[in-house]
Write a protein that holds these residues in place. Structure first.
Motif, PDB file in Angstrom:
ATOM      1  N   VAL A  21      40.448  40.078  50.791  1.00  0.00           N
ATOM      2  CA  VAL A  21      41.841  39.562  51.626  1.00  0.00           C
ATOM      3  C   VAL A  21      41.896  38.858  53.489  1.00  0.00           C
ATOM      4  O   VAL A  21      41.407  40.179  53.788  1.00  0.00           O
ATOM      5  N   THR A  22      42.769  37.677  53.505  1.00  0.00           N
ATOM      6  CA  THR A  22      42.932  37.437  54.908  1.00  0.00           C
ATOM      7  C   THR A  22      44.208  36.789  55.225  1.00  0.00           C
ATOM      8  O   THR A  22      44.643  36.119  54.803  1.00  0.00           O
ATOM      9  N   LEU A  23      45.126  37.968  56.051  1.00  0.00           N
ATOM     10  CA  LEU A  23      46.675  37.722  55.771  1.00  0.00           C
ATOM     11  C   LEU A  23      46.014  37.609  57.653  1.00  0.00           C
ATOM     12  O   LEU A  23      45.969  38.412  58.472  1.00  0.00           O
ATOM     13  N   ASP A  24      47.747  37.299  57.984  1.00  0.00           N
ATOM     14  CA  ASP A  24      48.201  37.400  59.095  1.00  0.00           C
ATOM     15  C   ASP A  24      49.603  37.906  59.027  1.00  0.00           C
ATOM     16  O   ASP A  24      50.788  37.336  58.639  1.00  0.00           O
ATOM     17  N   PHE A  25      50.741  38.617  59.734  1.00  0.00           N
ATOM     18  CA  PHE A  25      51.346  39.410  59.719  1.00  0.00           C
ATOM     19  C   PHE A  25      51.972  38.692  61.709  1.00  0.00           C
ATOM     20  O   PHE A  25      51.788  40.209  62.351  1.00  0.00           O
ATOM     21  N   PRO A  26      52.715  37.403  61.177  1.00  0.00           N
ATOM     22  CA  PRO A  26      53.344  38.157  62.929  1.00  0.00           C
ATOM     23  C   PRO A  26      54.261  39.121  63.372  1.00  0.00           C
ATOM     24  O   PRO A  26      54.868  39.696  62.679  1.00  0.00           O
ATOM     25  N   THR A  27      54.113  38.894  65.126  1.00  0.00           N
ATOM     26  CA  THR A  27      55.514  39.964  65.811  1.00  0.00           C
ATOM     27  C   THR A  27      56.545  39.610  65.126  1.00  0.00           C
ATOM     28  O   THR A  27      57.387  38.869  64.834  1.00  0.00           O
ATOM     29  N   GLY A  28      57.398  41.104  65.239  1.00  0.00           N
ATOM     30  CA  GLY A  28      58.634  40.591  64.483  1.00  0.00           C
ATOM     31  C   GLY A  28      58.924  40.432  62.922  1.00  0.00           C
ATOM     32  O   GLY A  28      60.443  40.089  63.073  1.00  0.00           O
ATOM     33  N   GLU A  29      58.296  40.024  62.392  1.00  0.00           N
ATOM     34  CA  GLU A  29      58.930  39.386  61.150  1.00  0.00           C
ATOM     35  C   GLU A  29      58.803  40.801  59.712  1.00  0.00           C
ATOM     36  O   GLU A  29      58.058  41.572  60.404  1.00  0.00           O
ATOM     37  N   LEU A  30      59.640  40.493  59.168  1.00  0.00           N
ATOM     38  CA  LEU A  30      59.656  41.695  58.017  1.00  0.00           C
ATOM     39  C   LEU A  30      58.693  40.855  56.784  1.00  0.00           C
ATOM     40  O   LEU A  30      59.153  39.273  56.510  1.00  0.00           O
ATOM     41  N   VAL A  31      57.513  41.048  56.610  1.00  0.00           N
ATOM     42  CA  VAL A  31      56.752  40.636  55.161  1.00  0.00           C
ATOM     43  C   VAL A  31      56.751  41.890  53.815  1.00  0.00           C
ATOM     44  O   VAL A  31      56.483  42.726  53.986  1.00  0.00           O
ATOM     45  N   ALA A  32      56.980  40.925  52.603  1.00  0.00           N
ATOM     46  CA  ALA A  32      56.605  41.396  51.310  1.00  0.00           C
ATOM     47  C   ALA A  32      55.675  41.438  50.865  1.00  0.00           C
ATOM     48  O   ALA A  32      54.936  40.317  50.820  1.00  0.00           O
ATOM     49  N   LEU A  33      54.628  42.431  50.567  1.00  0.00           N
ATOM     50  CA  LEU A  33      53.806  42.346  49.356  1.00  0.00           C
ATOM     51  C   LEU A  33      54.288  42.744  48.223  1.00  0.00           C
ATOM     52  O   LEU A  33      53.913  43.432  47.851  1.00  0.00           O
ATOM     53  N   LEU A  34      54.419  41.204  47.051  1.00  0.00           N
ATOM     54  CA  LEU A  34      53.957  41.435  46.204  1.00  0.00           C
ATOM     55  C   LEU A  34      53.567  41.345  45.222  1.00  0.00           C
ATOM     56  O   LEU A  34      52.253  40.401  45.502  1.00  0.00           O
ATOM     57  N   GLY A  35      53.403  42.302  43.934  1.00  0.00           N
ATOM     58  CA  GLY A  35      52.457  41.870  42.745  1.00  0.00           C
ATOM     59  C   GLY A  35      52.462  43.135  41.563  1.00  0.00           C
ATOM     60  O   GLY A  35      53.131  44.287  42.359  1.00  0.00           O
ATOM     61  N   PRO A  36      52.111  42.410  40.885  1.00  0.00           N
ATOM     62  CA  PRO A  36      51.744  43.955  39.695  1.00  0.00           C
ATOM     63  C   PRO A  36      50.874  45.068  40.479  1.00  0.00           C
ATOM     64  O   PRO A  36      50.323  44.912  41.006  1.00  0.00           O
ATOM     65  N   SER A  37      51.303  45.905  39.489  1.00  0.00           N
ATOM     66  CA  SER A  37      50.594  47.554  39.824  1.00  0.00           C
ATOM     67  C   SER A  37      49.063  47.044  39.567  1.00  0.00           C
ATOM     68  O   SER A  37      48.166  46.262  38.734  1.00  0.00           O
ATOM     69  N   GLY A  38      48.005  47.848  40.494  1.00  0.00           N
ATOM     70  CA  GLY A  38      47.399  47.365  39.831  1.00  0.00           C
ATOM     71  C   GLY A  38      46.706  46.322  40.925  1.00  0.00           C
ATOM     72  O   GLY A  38      45.392  46.306  40.925  1.00  0.00           O
ATOM     73  N   CYS A  39      47.511  45.619  42.256  1.00  0.00           N
ATOM     74  CA  CYS A  39      46.960  44.294  42.241  1.00  0.00           C
ATOM     75  C   CYS A  39      46.097  44.455  43.547  1.00  0.00           C
ATOM     76  O   CYS A  39      45.913  43.554  44.527  1.00  0.00           O
ATOM     77  N   GLY A  40      46.036  45.494  44.201  1.00  0.00           N
ATOM     78  CA  GLY A  40      45.792  45.962  45.723  1.00  0.00           C
ATOM     79  C   GLY A  40      46.633  46.322  46.525  1.00  0.00           C
ATOM     80  O   GLY A  40      46.302  46.189  48.190  1.00  0.00           O
ATOM     81  N   LYS A  41      48.117  45.688  46.465  1.00  0.00           N
ATOM     82  CA  LYS A  41      48.775  45.630  47.549  1.00  0.00           C
ATOM     83  C   LYS A  41      49.031  46.933  48.518  1.00  0.00           C
ATOM     84  O   LYS A  41      49.538  47.107  49.474  1.00  0.00           O
ATOM     85  N   THR A  42      49.216  47.837  47.926  1.00  0.00           N
ATOM     86  CA  THR A  42      49.050  49.645  48.343  1.00  0.00           C
ATOM     87  C   THR A  42      48.079  49.551  48.919  1.00  0.00           C
ATOM     88  O   THR A  42      48.081  50.581  49.847  1.00  0.00           O
ATOM     89  N   THR A  43      46.635  49.549  47.979  1.00  0.00           N
ATOM     90  CA  THR A  43      45.352  49.827  48.777  1.00  0.00           C
ATOM     91  C   THR A  43      45.489  49.339  50.366  1.00  0.00           C
ATOM     92  O   THR A  43      45.346  49.777  51.532  1.00  0.00           O
ATOM     93  N   LEU A  44      46.206  48.163  50.278  1.00  0.00           N
ATOM     94  CA  LEU A  44      46.013  47.254  51.979  1.00  0.00           C
ATOM     95  C   LEU A  44      46.671  47.603  52.591  1.00  0.00           C
ATOM     96  O   LEU A  44      46.562  47.883  53.842  1.00  0.00           O
ATOM     97  N   LEU A  45      48.613  48.093  52.496  1.00  0.00           N
ATOM     98  CA  LEU A  45      48.949  48.725  53.165  1.00  0.00           C
ATOM     99  C   LEU A  45      48.325  50.418  53.561  1.00  0.00           C
ATOM    100  O   LEU A  45      48.692  50.152  55.305  1.00  0.00           O
ATOM    101  N   ARG A  46      47.491  50.937  52.638  1.00  0.00           N
ATOM    102  CA  ARG A  46      46.862  51.732  52.968  1.00  0.00           C
ATOM    103  C   ARG A  46      45.896  51.715  54.116  1.00  0.00           C
ATOM    104  O   ARG A  46      46.033  52.383  55.248  1.00  0.00           O
ATOM    105  N   ILE A  47      45.083  50.860  54.225  1.00  0.00           N
ATOM    106  CA  ILE A  47      44.100  50.239  54.882  1.00  0.00           C
ATOM    107  C   ILE A  47      44.944  50.180  56.521  1.00  0.00           C
ATOM    108  O   ILE A  47      44.141  49.886  57.587  1.00  0.00           O
ATOM    109  N   ILE A  48      46.098  49.089  55.946  1.00  0.00           N
ATOM    110  CA  ILE A  48      46.556  49.218  57.350  1.00  0.00           C
ATOM    111  C   ILE A  48      46.618  49.815  58.171  1.00  0.00           C
ATOM    112  O   ILE A  48      46.483  49.972  59.575  1.00  0.00           O
TER     113      ILE A  48
END
Lengths: 361, 298, 278
Positions: A21-48
């Protein structure tokens, strides 16, 4: 603070939670990680956040590699799905916690008091300062958890399913409130959700994830109206599916044809066409034509300004099949058509999006 | 969600979810210090006594060990211990089922008082458990004169030992079954009744299969305590060798006679019983997927 | 039937509750009431002089003092053991976990002679302590050792499931707010374990106060020095002083009942604490 994640890989045993996974989150933005259960979104958040570590890849906070920085040092605010409020502390002490545990530059008690009061006012709950978490409603706990995360002055705010544990009405209110708060504070924020409505309504940008990969990144309306992949199309709302081959400009489904859809696909190529319920139209004239996919009306739900019609596809012999369709029509159009349950009709679409069949599961 | 480890049971397998979490683990040095300290404590206070029992028992060799076990008084004590358990355990089993049925499947006033009363024997010193029967059945007790008139001996005889054993083991089965049956609710029994089953059919075909492991668990613990009880039976036993000595009392007598090897030989059998109990208990816990909890807690 | 509010659906209420109350009364309640009825044979002043005789007072000091000390030591090491079992993986852990209940399963008399054999002057451990001037067996210290043995499972088994169920999110939250590991443990984890620790302490203490079998062998049973209260009861019984024995028993019973109520309250608190605050 801007965040960049680069080529993140994370596996749990044989299960690939994040797969490059490669992603950019620019300063000041509100970004949603959207996906079904088990898609890795929570894991990505926890890694960040530093609550989990990637097997490979990098996390850059404001351009600096923070991959091995401990969660304690990352200066991220994290709002947990179940809030994780400390139940033996009052609301006030919960919010003050991050200030009290500072080892250097710990603010004086007076400063802490002022800061906590200010934050409680910000989340409009200063009157609850002396309560314990168990005495609060779900929505109040959520806001206290947010105030606690903000107390340490984080440069990033991470929220894990922030509204997941709330009932529908509170969820809507909090959603608007969070958006207003973000517009006020402008802290780079990322939240995880499996609810597309929540993501589309709240976020500046939406990252749609599936099976550890990013499917699409874009502004809400962009992702909704121009889904990049079949997965995104199906995930972001109800969808009707037509499998067939491209014939000239049309899509041939069985012996029938939906005209004027094809662009960019070769003659005879096997494709799947997707259409949202409101992108389908119903033609009452059923016989003596092969224009439109034949179907039988199984149910009409005609309350409200928009009517929903459920249909089953008919095969060549005129029997109903397993394939179901859903059409949304303005109430007025329904009245014109004078549909009845059991009636055989044909479906047409002005706006069918085609994908190669190989790209669909 | 992938980040959340499944929280199935088994304390052993799931330590990893803490050890891998950067926010929930200690530095390795601290971790090993804690493990070392707690294991030293474990070894000194739990392992060492267990080891001492067997090493002392075999100090004079297998021959002496065997002779100590087949000595007639020792055999008589084993017989009495088995008898006491054989009476106390089934009685408390029936009691436990009745109490759990009443408490878990019905609502009535005074339920919490009843639960507390069932736990009472755990909080009473075993010495007092023996004393009360002397007050009731002893020569100067309530029924003393009547009993001696009819030439019936209860205290300082086998019946007293059995009574004291029952007293200290009353709560075991009930206390396992009550929370288990409460957790299972009443719907299955109600469904059976709706389908036309009688009360007993409902119990034997629906309730009993659901609680069989919990029942076995309670019985195993009840049995261990029944066979191992010392304080209560010591008070009501006449300490007559070969007649009113259970195994723990036999251990005491031999020990006080400085016959250490023989005392530890009989003790080693009780220690084996304890180990077998722990093995069965652990197996049931794995099967039930339950967490260990304090046994015999007041 | 008392307290019937609605018709009962499930059968057997009368039979089961009737048998329960009957059996419990016959085996436990009526015999226990004998303690208080027999004590009533003494006038209040006689009762007071029996239960406050110097030798009896010395036994309270030993029984309660040693029990408090043992329970406190068990809180510390019981917490470490529970922490080790829940938080770390290491070889042999399952065996350790299963053996935690040994003090319950091992008959107290067996534990008593084993501990005595270990800590006697010529024993496995005693022979190393004796030259250092530390006498364990036949001293109050021996009583504490036996009571530590008896109390281990109570603390471990009350703390272990709570620690197991403690959501890791709390620690993650503390860490994300900048707390060090030690701050997290001290300010977040330990306060959350406090009800369970206190319950385990109270259970270990209550059990220790009444304990007899494991103590008498190692205690030495010297009047005024290493004589526990349960032994006072036995001694009085052997001297056919039934009323005296019963009076001391009545005091112990009242203490036990009080402890039972406290423990029930603590358990309710622990259960509440585990549920709320998510």
């Amino acid at each position: 603070m801007s965040i960049r994640v680069e080529n993140i890989q994370r596996s749990f045993g044989a299960f690939k939670a994040l797969d490059g996974v490669t992603l950019d989150f620019p300063t000041g933005e509100l970004v949603a990680l959207l996906g079904p259960s088990g898609c890795g979104k929570t894991t990505l958040l926890r890694i960040i956040a530093g609550l989990d570590f990637a097997d490979s890849g990098r996390i850059l906070l404001d351009g600096e590699d923070a991959s091995s920085t401990h969660v304690r040092e990352r200066k991220v605010g994290f709002v947990f799905q179940h809030y994780a409020l400390f139940r033996h502390m009052t609301v006030f002490e919960n919010v003050a916690f991050g200030l009290r545990v500072k080892r250097k530059d710990r603010p004086a008690d007076k400063v802490i008091r002022a800061k906590v009061t200010e934050l409680l006012k910000l989340v409009q709950l200063d009157w609850l300062a002396d309560r314990y978490p168990s005495q609060l409603s779900g929505g109040q706990r959520q806001r206290i958890a947010l105030a606690r995360a903000l107390a340490v002055g984080p440069s990033v705010l991470l929220l894990d399913e922030p509204f997941g544990a709330l009932d529908a009405k509170v969820r809507k209110e909090l959603r608007r409130w969070l958006r207003r708060l973000h517009d006020e504070l402008h802290i780079t924020s990322i939240f995880v959700t499996h609810d597309q409505e929540e993501a589309l309504e709240l976020a500046d940008r939406v990252v749609v994830m599936n099976r550890g990969k990013v499917e699409q990144v874009g502004a809400a309306e962009d992702v909704y109206s121009n889904p990049a992949t079949p997965f995104v199309y199906e995930f972001l709302g109800a969808v009707n599916e037509f499998r067939g081959n491209v014939v000239g400009e049309g899509l041939q489904v069985g012996t029938d044809v939906i005209p004027q859809v094809g662009r960019g696909f070769g003659n005879g190529q096997q494709v799947v066409g997707f259409a949202r319920p409101h992108e389908l139209d119903i033609v009452v004239d059923h016989a003596n034509t092969n224009i439109g996919v034949p179907a039988r009306v199984s149910r009409i739900l005609s309350f409200g300004p928009v009517a929903r019609i459920e249909l089953s596809r008919l095969n060549g012999g005129g029997q109903t099949t397993e394939q179901q369709y859903e059409v949304q029509l303005p109430a007025q159009r329904l009245a014109e058509l004078q549909l009845t349950t059991g009636q055989a009709v044909r479906l047409l679409s002005s706006r069918l999006r085609l994908f190669d069949q190989g790209s669909v599961k | 969600m992938a980040g959340v480890a499944s929280h199935a049971f088994g304390s052993s397998a799931h330590a990893a979810r803490f050890e891998r979490n950067p926010a929930a683990r200690e530095p390795a040095a601290v971790k090993w210090l804690i493990i070392t300290v707690s294991m030293l404590f474990f070894a000194a206070f739990l392992l060492l006594p267990l080891y001492a029992v067997f090493s002392e028992a075999l100090r004079k060799g297998w021959q002496a060990y065997w002779e100590a076990l087949v000595e007639p008084d020792a055999v008589a004590s084993m017989r009495l211990t088995l008898l006491a358990a054989a009476i106390a355990v089934p009685l408390n089993l029936v009691f436990g089922i009745a109490a759990a049925w009443a408490i878990a499947k019905h609502d009535f006033r005074g339920k919490h008082v009843l639960i507390t009363l069932i736990d009472l024997p755990f909080s009473v010193s075993p010495v007092i458990a023996g004393l009360v029967y002397i007050l009731v059945f002893g020569a100067q007790g309530w029924f003393g004169p009547w009993l001696s008139e009819h030439d019936i001996k209860i205290v300082f005889a086998v019946p007293g030992i059995i009574l004291a054993t029952i007293f200290v083991t009353v709560p075991f089965v009930a206390r396992e079954l009550i929370p288990l049956m409460q957790a299972q609710g009443r719907e299955e029994e109600e469904a059976a009744l709706v389908l036309g089953a009688t009360g007993w059919q409902t119990f034997f075909r629906v309730t009993l299969p659901n609680i069989k492991w919990g029942l076995l668990y309670g019985v195993i613990l009840c049995n261990a305590r029944a066979m191992g009880e010392f304080g209560a039976v010591s008070v009501v036993s006449g300490h007559i060798r070969g007649q009113t000595n259970t195994m723990p009392l036999q251990v005491e007598i031999l020990y006080n006679e400085y016959n250490f090897a023989a005392a530890f030989a009989v003790a080693s059998l009780l220690a084996l019983l304890a180990l077998v109990t722990l093995v069965i208990k652990t197996v049931i816990e794995w099967r039930l997927g339950r967490e260990p909890h304090p046994i015999g807690a007041p | 039937m008392p307290g019937v509010r609605s018709p009962r659906v499930l059968p057997g209420f009368g039979l089961s509750v009737g048998f329960t109350v009957f059996y419990l009364s016959l085996i436990v309640l009526v015999p226990l009431s004998a303690v208080f009825i027999k004590s009533a044979e003494l006038s209040p002043s006689e009762f007071w002089s029996v239960v406050t005789a110097p030798r009896v007072l010395a036994s309270y000091r030993l029984s309660f003092g040693a029990s408090l000390l043992a329970a406190a030591i068990n809180v510390v090491f019981g917490l470490l053991l529970a922490w080790t079992l829940v938080r770390y993986s290491f070889p042999g852990k399952r065996i350790v976990d299963a053996l935690i209940d040994l003090p319950f399963a091992l008959p107290t008399a067996v534990a008593g002679i084993a501990l005595t054999a270990i800590y006697a002057g010529n024993g496995m451990v005693g022979k190393y302590l004796e030259p250092l001037g530390i006498k364990v067996a036949y001293t109050p210290l021996g009583v504490v050792v036996a009571l530590i043995f008896i109390g281990v499972p109570f603390v471990v088994r009350t703390v272990q499931p709570v620690l197991e169920d403690l959501d890791v999110e709390f620690e993650e939250a503390a860490a994300s707010l900048g707390a060090t590991r030690w701050q997290t443990v001290r300010r977040v984890v330990l306060p959350m374990l406090a009800p369970a620790l206190l319950t385990g302490f109270a259970m270990a203490f209550a059990r220790a106060v009444g304990e007899y079998g494991s103590v008498i062998f190692i205690a030495g049973n010297m009047p005024m020095v290493s004589e526990i209260t349960p032994l006072i009861i036995i001694t009085k019984l052997e001297q056919y002083d039934y009323v005296g024995a019963t009076a001391v028993a009545a005091v112990m019973l009242i203490v036990s009942f009080a402890l039972l109520l406290i423990i029930n309250g603590l358990q309710a608190w622990t259960a509440r604490n585990n549920r709320s605050g998510r």
